[in-house]
Write an enzyme that holds these catalytic residues in place. Structure first.
Site, PDB file in Angstrom:
ATOM      1  N   HIS A  63       0.825  -1.211   0.000  1.00 10.54           N
ATOM      2  CA  HIS A  63       0.000   0.000   0.000  1.00 10.54           C
ATOM      3  C   HIS A  63       0.858   1.259   0.000  1.00 10.54           C
ATOM      4  CE1 HIS A  63       0.898   0.698   4.230  1.00 10.54           C
ATOM      5  NE2 HIS A  63       0.408  -0.485   4.571  1.00 10.54           N
ATOM      6  N   CYS A  98       2.930  -4.587   6.701  1.00 14.41           N
ATOM      7  CA  CYS A  98       2.701  -4.538   5.253  1.00 14.41           C
ATOM      8  C   CYS A  98       3.953  -4.050   4.532  1.00 14.41           C
ATOM      9  CB  CYS A  98       1.525  -3.613   4.943  1.00 14.41           C
ATOM     10  SG  CYS A  98      -0.041  -4.145   5.691  1.00 14.41           S
TER      11      CYS A  98
END
EC number: 2.-.-.-
Length: 246
Positions: free
Chosen positions: A135, A143
């Site tokens: 992202h 992430c």
């Protein structure tokens, strides 16, 4: 208005032959900027290298995959090795795949691609976690965080490939570029056995410039021969319309 502008921009891209694209560079040299948008909608493949903090995006040209571009990873967390527990703030390693329902154009982190953790290997080992993404916004709690500019382009090409018919986009996540020298450098790691399962996938792509076909057998990754033919063929951007970003 943004959607209309994107469509018009693509229609105005000058047409070139696909043969010309093939001859423009080697498989390890990024595609030149003037050709990028003309490859929108072609099949893509992603490799992530933690130690190098790099995401490599490849596009299918002919029978092989050409490096479209390399993107610096702003942040990942937890160091090298696989994610094992919910809340360990560790970024995953292994072989994953992305389908259309895993795209998040309205993510709180700008835009996001859910990598599909846990996969069959993770579940076989009892590993837990959810919402593991690639992202934007350069913030990571497990992430792979990219710049907004980087995720913009990655998101567009992944979306284009899936909308145009690629069933899923493979994402291979490695602790480092798995050369023999790097494997030797990490030979005393607690993750050595796990990494030795990943290395055949890395080697296969290095040798063939085609994504590996990976399955999980008895709780271990196994790289097998791919299907002889792929039904999805590369297309030019003039044949593809981007969905509107939210």
């Amino acid at each position: 208005m943004r959607k209309i502008a994107l469509i018009l921009a693509m229609l105005l891209i000058p047409c070139v032959s696909f043969a010309g694209l093939l001859g423009s560079s080697s498989s390890t040299t990024p595609v030149s900027k003037e050709y990028k948008q003309q490859l929108m909608g072609s099949p893509v493949y992603i490799q992530i290298f933690k130690e190098e903090r790099t995401l490599d995006l490849y596009v299918k040209m002919g029978e092989q995959y050409q490096l479209l571009d390399s993107y610096k990873i702003c942040k990942y967390s937890g160091g090298l090795g696989p994610k094992q527990r919910q809340g360990d703030f560790k970024s995953p390693e292994g072989f994953y795949s992305v389908q259309r329902n895993q795209l998040k154009p309205d993510s709180r982190y700008y835009k996001a691609i859910n990598i599909g953790f846990p996969n069959a290997y993770d579940r076989a080992h009892g590993y837990e976690g959810k919402y593991l993404m690639i992202h934007g916004d350069c913030v990571s709690i497990g992430c792979y965080a990219m710049t907004n500019q980087g995720i913009d382009e990655i998101f567009q090409f992944v979306t284009g490939a899936l909308v145009f018919g690629q069933p899923s986009v493979q994402v291979s996540i490695y602790p480092f570029r798995m050369t023999d020298a790097n494997m030797k450098r990490h030979k005393y790691s607690n993750f050595k056995d796990f990494w030795e399962q990943l290395k055949p996938g890395y080697d296969y792509f290095e040798q063939t410039r085609k994504p590996p076909t990976v399955s999980v057998v008895n709780g271990r990754y196994v790289v097998s021969k791919p299907l002889s033919h792929e039904v999805v063929q590369p297309q030019l951007a003039s044949n593809y319309t981007l969905p509107e970003a939210k």
